[in-house]
Design an enzyme around this catalytic site. Structure first.
Site, PDB file in Angstrom:
ATOM      1  N   LYS A  62       0.849  -1.197   0.000  1.00  0.00           N
ATOM      2  CA  LYS A  62       0.000   0.000   0.000  1.00  0.00           C
ATOM      3  C   LYS A  62       0.886   1.249   0.000  1.00  0.00           C
ATOM      4  O   LYS A  62       2.018   1.200   0.473  1.00  0.00           O
ATOM      5  CB  LYS A  62      -0.849   0.014   1.284  1.00  0.00           C
ATOM      6  CG  LYS A  62      -2.000  -0.964   1.296  1.00  0.00           C
ATOM      7  CD  LYS A  62      -2.806  -0.814   2.577  1.00  0.00           C
ATOM      8  CE  LYS A  62      -3.938  -1.827   2.642  1.00  0.00           C
ATOM      9  NZ  LYS A  62      -4.973  -1.609   1.623  1.00  0.00           N
ATOM     10  N   ARG A 117     -10.284 -11.553   2.222  1.00  0.00           N
ATOM     11  CA  ARG A 117     -11.149 -12.615   1.692  1.00  0.00           C
ATOM     12  C   ARG A 117     -10.475 -13.974   1.771  1.00  0.00           C
ATOM     13  O   ARG A 117     -11.148 -15.000   1.884  1.00  0.00           O
ATOM     14  CB  ARG A 117     -11.545 -12.262   0.249  1.00  0.00           C
ATOM     15  CG  ARG A 117     -10.386 -12.133  -0.692  1.00  0.00           C
ATOM     16  CD  ARG A 117     -10.737 -11.402  -1.970  1.00  0.00           C
ATOM     17  NE  ARG A 117     -10.857  -9.953  -1.782  1.00  0.00           N
ATOM     18  CZ  ARG A 117     -11.211  -9.088  -2.732  1.00  0.00           C
ATOM     19  NH1 ARG A 117     -11.513  -9.533  -3.948  1.00  0.00           N
ATOM     20  NH2 ARG A 117     -11.292  -7.801  -2.488  1.00  0.00           N
TER      21      ARG A 117
HETATM   22  N1  BES Z   1      -8.171  -3.714   4.447  1.00  0.00           N
HETATM   23  C1  BES Z   1      -8.320  -3.325   3.101  1.00  0.00           C
HETATM   24  C2  BES Z   1      -9.611  -2.565   2.830  1.00  0.00           C
HETATM   25  C3  BES Z   1      -9.738  -1.243   3.542  1.00  0.00           C
HETATM   26  C4  BES Z   1      -9.213  -0.097   2.986  1.00  0.00           C
HETATM   27  C5  BES Z   1     -10.419  -1.155   4.729  1.00  0.00           C
HETATM   28  C6  BES Z   1      -9.333   1.107   3.629  1.00  0.00           C
HETATM   29  C7  BES Z   1     -10.553   0.056   5.375  1.00  0.00           C
HETATM   30  C8  BES Z   1     -10.012   1.195   4.821  1.00  0.00           C
HETATM   31  C9  BES Z   1      -8.308  -4.565   2.200  1.00  0.00           C
HETATM   32  O1  BES Z   1      -7.498  -5.595   2.631  1.00  0.00           O
HETATM   33  C10 BES Z   1      -7.798  -4.133   0.872  1.00  0.00           C
HETATM   34  O2  BES Z   1      -6.665  -3.753   0.801  1.00  0.00           O
HETATM   35  N2  BES Z   1      -8.649  -4.210  -0.151  1.00  0.00           N
HETATM   36  C11 BES Z   1      -8.293  -3.831  -1.462  1.00  0.00           C
HETATM   37  C12 BES Z   1      -8.783  -4.902  -2.398  1.00  0.00           C
HETATM   38  C13 BES Z   1      -8.258  -4.778  -3.799  1.00  0.00           C
HETATM   39  C14 BES Z   1      -6.756  -4.997  -3.814  1.00  0.00           C
HETATM   40  C15 BES Z   1      -8.957  -5.774  -4.677  1.00  0.00           C
HETATM   41  C16 BES Z   1      -8.945  -2.500  -1.764  1.00  0.00           C
HETATM   42  O3  BES Z   1     -10.051  -2.246  -1.274  1.00  0.00           O
HETATM   43  O4  BES Z   1      -8.339  -1.688  -2.439  1.00  0.00           O
HETATM   44 MN    MN Z   2      -5.505  -5.409   1.978  1.00  0.00          MN
END
Ligand code: BES
Ligand code: MN
Ligand code: ZN
Length: 495
Positions: free
Chosen positions: A273, A347
């Site tokens: 990230k 997931r």
């Molecule tokens: N934990 C994150 C989602 C999230 C982001 C929760 C900001 C709360 C605040 C999750 O693991 C994630 O990174 N999801 C990705 C999925 C994508 C890579 C398909 C997302 O939402 O960008």
């Molecule tokens: Mn994530």
């Protein structure tokens, strides 16, 4: 803060909260207080144009401390949830004042002044809302000055139904304990709360009679949980799965099950990230915190239901052993998953946790909670929690509980058009699809791990943390969902 209920009478010390109806009308005891203060309240209302509009407040300084005038409007909106929010707002106003004690004049507001049936529960909900608002997470603040700390220690609701209100409050007090535990867990930084230390915190629930089992990496490997283990393999911290059981119902009754995403920190892994805001990912275990808080609430009030809580605890880190994009893992279900994006890790954790839960416990239903997608925050913001369901009856129960508890939800669609977007060229499915509809394709991925049983997925990405205080939730970890799910269990699954 201590909470008490006593017979309705004018208090002789501390802050006093007085309800005011539209037009600036005081109820009988409020009027008596005004007279005792030589008309101070009437004068202040006039000077500040305070007319008792709903939820408006005015602070006045009386002989014994703050007098907080609280607008009741025409009284028509006053129900249980309204009272809970009013209690929270009242404490929000008073907590910063200098009073050690506060009393609320909970006077009947009906046209004829007669007491009504729901008053006891409303008084209890008012106290509950107030209690929820007092929450603080300041254990890492070593330089707080005494004058900056709240001094309020006791809230007394003065009502004609004091004994009944006290009874109604007992269960709510246990729910508040569960909410507070969830908030504590969400607020802890990831150097303190990681899978094994988190497990120890959960084990404390055994004092309340919750049975706890812990699966370590070896046991999970034996069960074939390649999806969950793949997420944790780039971290120095070992992964865990914790199973909580509250057997408060009839022996032969099938349990209900709650499953939570417990990513103690989500760096994204190799699909790293960006730095900005990454600190927020300490609360990527929010779904699991709600499950743990719910179990605490249910056990604390000795709920007459059989309930399972399962949380998958991992840390998503990018070390030399970390999972790569392109890897293929095999889940406990036997289905294989192509890892497209190591940041779509929640997931993967839930895939094995859900499968394990239905396989072992054959529950009446399964409900999972997860801070799963940024896409859900884009869709619904921080107001409604988006949820998905494969069963209308279960969805209806959840929606009804939401109205009572005041935690808002909004149903989102599933469907084959979305589901097929998760097909992979090399494996049974991939863990990330296209950007559009990202929270829906994530839900469809989870559905592939649910057999023929009612299931709900709640994406709480927008709910677990708040940057701004609301009436019953200070800013920070919210403990969102404990109240809602406690209500759902209480209304439908207790004998
Ligand atoms: N934990 C994150 C989602 C999230 C982001 C929760 C900001 C709360 C605040 C999750 O693991 C994630 O990174 N999801 C990705 C999925 C994508 C890579 C398909 C997302 O939402 O960008
Ligand atoms: Mn994530
Ligand atoms: Zn995550």
């Amino acid at each position: 803060m201590k909470i008490g209920f006593q017979k309705l009478a004018l208090p002789t010390k501390g802050a006093i909260v007085v309800g005011v109806m539209d037009g600036g009308t005081l109820l009988p005891l409020g009027a008596a207080l005004d007279e005792q203060l030589g008309g101070l309240l009437s004068r202040a209302m006039k000077a500040h144009k305070f007319t008792g509009k709903e939820n408006k407040t005015l602070s006045v300084f009386g002989d014994t401390g703050t007098v907080l005038l609280y607008g009741l409007g025409d009284g028509s909106k006053i129900d249980e949830l309204w009272s809970e929010n009013a209690g929270g707002s009242i404490i929000g106003e008073i907590l910063g004042a200098g009073d050690k004690e506060a009393s609320v004049l909970f006077e009947p507001h009906g046209a004829d002044g007669a007491a009504d049936d729901g008053a006891a529960v409303r008084a209890a909900r008012l106290a509950f809302g107030g209690l929820l608002r007092t929450y603080r997470f300041d254990k890492y603040k070593t330089k707080q000055k005494k004058e900056d700390l709240p001094v309020l220690q006791k809230l007394t609701v003065l009502t004609d139904e004091a004994p009944e209100a006290k009874k109604a409050f007992a269960g709510l007090s246990a729910v508040a304990d569960g909410v507070f535990m969830a908030r504590d867990l969400v607020s802890e930084p990831a150097n303190v709360l990681y899978p094994t230390s988190y497990t120890k915190r959960i084990e404390e629930l055994s004092e309340l009679g919750v049975k706890i089992e812990v699966l370590d990496e070896k046991q999970m490997a034996k069960l074939g949980m390649g999806a969950l283990l793949g997420v944790g393999q780039g971290s120095e911290r070992e992964s865990r799965m914790v199973i909580m059981r509250w057997d408060g119902g009839p022996k032969k009754q099938q349990p209900i099950a709650f499953v939570g995403k417990g990513v103690c920190f989500d760096t994204g892994g190799i699909s790293l990230k960006p730095a900005g805001g990454m600190e927020d990912m300490k609360w990527d275990m929010g779904g699991s915190a709600t499950v743990v808080g719910l179990m605490k609430a249910l056990a604390g009030r000795k709920a007459k239901a059989n309930v399972i809580g399962v949380v998958g605890l991992v840390e998503n880190m990018p070390d030399g052993n970390a999972q790569r994009p392109g890897d293929v893992v095999t889940s406990m279900s036997g289905q294989t998953i192509e890892i497209i994006n190591t940041d779509a890790e929640g997931r993967l954790v839930l895939a094995d946790a859900l499968w394990y839960t239905q396989d072992r416990f054959k529950p009446q239903f399964m409900l999972d909670l997860a801070t799963l997608t940024g896409a859900m925050m884009v869709a619904l913001g921080q107001v409604n929690c988006g949820f998905f369901a494969n069963n209308d009856e279960l969805a209806g129960k959840l929606e009804a509980a939401s109205k009572t508890a005041g935690e808002k939800i909004w149903r989102m669609p599933l469907g084959e058009e979305y589901n097929k977007m998760m097909d992979s060229d090399i494996a049974d499915m991939k863990n990330a699809g296209a950007r559009w509809g990202g929270s829906i394709t994530a839900a469809c991925f989870l559905e592939r791990f649910v057999n023929d049983l009612p299931w709900v997925h709640m994406d709480i990405a927008g709910m677990a943390w708040s940057s701004k205080a609301s009436s019953t939730v200070p800013k920070g970890g919210t403990g969102w969902g404990v109240r809602l799910l406690n209500e759902m269990v209480q209304a439908n699954y207790e004998s």
